[in-house]
Design an enzyme around this catalytic site. Structure first.
Site, PDB file in Angstrom:
ATOM      1  N   ASP A 154      -1.928   0.886   7.371  1.00 38.52           N
ATOM      2  CA  ASP A 154      -2.988   1.116   6.658  1.00 38.52           C
ATOM      3  C   ASP A 154      -4.667   0.867   6.582  1.00 38.52           C
ATOM      4  O   ASP A 154      -4.537   0.215   7.867  1.00 38.52           O
ATOM      5  CB  ASP A 154      -2.719   0.398   5.365  1.00 38.52           C
ATOM      6  CG  ASP A 154      -3.239   1.226   3.878  1.00 38.52           C
ATOM      7  OD1 ASP A 154      -2.423   1.612   3.131  1.00 38.52           O
ATOM      8  OD2 ASP A 154      -4.826   0.682   3.552  1.00 38.52           O
TER       9      ASP A 154
ATOM     10  N   ASP B 120      -3.885   6.296   5.097  1.00 39.73           N
ATOM     11  CA  ASP B 120      -5.994   6.852   4.581  1.00 39.73           C
ATOM     12  C   ASP B 120      -6.455   5.997   5.616  1.00 39.73           C
ATOM     13  O   ASP B 120      -7.562   6.529   5.170  1.00 39.73           O
ATOM     14  CB  ASP B 120      -5.528   5.890   3.565  1.00 39.73           C
ATOM     15  CG  ASP B 120      -5.406   3.625   3.855  1.00 39.73           C
ATOM     16  OD1 ASP B 120      -4.699   3.707   4.819  1.00 39.73           O
ATOM     17  OD2 ASP B 120      -5.667   3.611   2.978  1.00 39.73           O
TER      18      ASP B 120
ATOM     19  N   HIS C  57      -6.711  -0.652   4.987  1.00 38.35           N
ATOM     20  CA  HIS C  57      -7.213  -1.463   4.083  1.00 38.35           C
ATOM     21  C   HIS C  57      -6.616  -2.586   4.958  1.00 38.35           C
ATOM     22  O   HIS C  57      -5.502  -2.434   5.244  1.00 38.35           O
ATOM     23  CB  HIS C  57      -6.888  -1.297   2.861  1.00 38.35           C
ATOM     24  CG  HIS C  57      -7.916  -0.019   2.244  1.00 38.35           C
ATOM     25  ND1 HIS C  57      -6.711   1.107   2.328  1.00 38.35           N
ATOM     26  CD2 HIS C  57      -8.879   0.278   1.214  1.00 38.35           C
ATOM     27  CE1 HIS C  57      -8.308   2.578   1.733  1.00 38.35           C
ATOM     28  NE2 HIS C  57      -9.161   1.402   1.398  1.00 38.35           N
TER      29      HIS C  57
ATOM     30  N   HIS D  39      -1.295  -5.744  -0.675  1.00 30.83           N
ATOM     31  CA  HIS D  39      -2.445  -6.082  -1.004  1.00 30.83           C
ATOM     32  C   HIS D  39      -2.043  -7.478  -2.280  1.00 30.83           C
ATOM     33  O   HIS D  39      -2.660  -8.557  -1.848  1.00 30.83           O
ATOM     34  CB  HIS D  39      -4.047  -5.663  -1.535  1.00 30.83           C
ATOM     35  CG  HIS D  39      -4.763  -4.418  -0.986  1.00 30.83           C
ATOM     36  ND1 HIS D  39      -4.992  -4.787   0.240  1.00 30.83           N
ATOM     37  CD2 HIS D  39      -4.547  -3.411  -1.106  1.00 30.83           C
ATOM     38  CE1 HIS D  39      -5.372  -3.705   0.510  1.00 30.83           C
ATOM     39  NE2 HIS D  39      -5.411  -2.661   0.359  1.00 30.83           N
TER      40      HIS D  39
END
Length: 439
Positions: free
Chosen positions: A151, A240, A153, A112
């Site tokens: 991931d 995740d 996200h 991120h």
């Protein structure tokens, strides 16, 4: 004695001295349970699976990628240097042919973190994959790189760093941004005008199971990789998407992750998210390691795994099939899209507001890129926050043409104290970093 078909190196760094808080999902136990599982299963007794010790990255390695405000030391800790160093060590071992494949099981994570860094976003301060990649480019002269971010996200930081780079293919498979942080990663996010099409986003609906993930890999990711023909494949291996993860809404499993890895065949995997510390991570990582080594992972299962209970609905299946068609169509039309985005303009601008959720900072940014048919284009970033500095960052790409390089230096040298607190320059053609501070 078992022998790995692909010699595989593992780097562990749990970061004992770094935590957002003692009970935060991103904490050292994420890796401690995996370490225990690896030793208990005797993976290091298998010939060809070896442990590597992480080195530290240097400030210069960070500055190839980021404009850290006010400087690198203010936005990082030693743990960030070792985490990025673990990825760098893994990449070096692969490029030096000490191993065939490598997995950096490290934290803090990084995907991120964008080019400009005023603080932490999504638990990330600096982008450890990008730091590794740009070091490898400087040290080994590698060209085309593919990053596949799995991931849950969206990897918005990695996307931002490579938005204007036609030699870096960024593919992100993630939970639909309408339902999960950071709220981005939609199909129409294709990259800047000089690199349109080399950003590929595959948003999947909540409750996607391994059927949907593997369909996306087989029917979208692998064909695009075949077309792009990268020199090296990096997997941002977030975990995740697992059905037991406490902060996401997907239904992937350890078997699914292992099969994904077997299909993708990444040269390097770097751990990102994954917060089901006991119920998922030890098993997912075990499956990934076995798949990277070319060994049987068929018996790797979580204690409460039930395929029927997590199977996706027909509506989810149809949605993913339609998504695949649309994403592939945009990939096939990328040259036409690039021509339309470039048009007859000399420059393209992208205004943005970026929220640093971990540090509660709001950044206002105006990015300008020079339209160029010969390179990725020089970038000018005017950035300020609601509680800090007003800076200018100028990035000259590694393969910059003469005109783009001259434009970059003109932007850097003409900036003054009337407009900015500090001005940065990344000249990748000479691997040079400059900074002028006015306050």
């Amino acid at each position: 004695m078992l022998t790995a078909k692909k010699k595989t190196g593992l780097v562990f760094f749990p970061a004992f001295d770094w935590a957002i808080s003692p009970t935060h999902p991103e904490r050292e136990e994420r890796l401690l349970y995996t370490q225990d599982q690896v030793f208990e299963e005797g993976l290091f007794d298998i010939e060809g699976i070896t442990e590597l010790k992480p080195d530290l990255v240097r400030v210069q390695d960070v500055e190839r990628v980021h404009f850290c405000v006010p400087d690198v030391w203010n936005v990082t800790t030693e743990s960030h240097f070792i985490s990025a160093g673990g990825a760098k060590t893994t990449g070096m071992a692969v490029l030096e042919k000490e191993i065939d494949r490598g997995f950096a099981l490290v934290r803090p994570p990084g995907h991120h973190a964008m080019r400009v860094v005023h603080g932490a976003r999504g638990f990330c301060n600096v982008n450890i994959e990008a730091i590794m990649i740009e070091f490898l480019r400087a040290a080994y002269n590698i060209g085309k790189v593919a990053i596949v971010d799995t991931d849950c996200h969206h990897g918005d930081g990695t996307q931002d760093i490579y938005w204007h780079d036609p030699n870096t293919l960024f593919i992100s498979i993630h939970q639909d941004g309408r339902t999960l942080y950071p709220g981005s990663g939609f199909r129409n996010e294709l990259g800047g005008p000089n690199a349109a099409g080399t950003t590929v986003n595959i948003p999947l609906p909540p409750n996607t199971s391994e059927e949907g993930f593997l369909y996306a890999i087989k029917n979208i990711v692998l064909p695009i990789l075949d077309d792009f023909k990268p020199d090296i494949i990096i997997n941002s291996a977030g975990q995740d998407n697992h059905y037991s993860d406490p902060i996401t809404n997907m239904n992937f499993s350890a078997q699914g992750y292992a099969e994904l890895t077997s299909l993708l065949k990444p040269d390097i995997a770097v751990l990102e998210g994954g917060y089901s510390i006991e119920g998922a991570l030890p098993y997912v990582n075990l499956g990934i390691i076995l798949a990277m080594a070319g060994l049987d992972y068929g018996k790797v299962k979580e204690p409460k795994y039930n395929a029927d209970r997590i199977r996706q609905t027909q509506d989810v299946t149809r949605y993913i099939e339609k998504t695949a068609e649309k994403v592939l169509t945009m990939w096939q039309q990328r040259e036409q899209i690039k021509e339309e985005l470039q048009g007859i303009k000399k420059f393209d601008e992208r205004p943005r507001r970026i929220f640093y959720d971990t540090d509660n900072i709001i950044e206002t940014q105006k990015e300008t890129v020079r339209i160029c048919h010969d390179c990725g284009g020089t970038i000018r970033i005017d950035s300020s926050t609601d509680q800090g500095y007003h800076i200018l960052g100028v990035h000259i790409p590694i393969n910059a043409c003469k005109d783009c390089r001259e434009t970059g230096y003109q932007w850097y040298e003409s900036a003054d104290a009337k407009g900015f607190d500090m001005v940065f320059l990344q000249d990748r053609t000479e691997d040079k970093y400059l900074c002028r501070k006015f306050k």
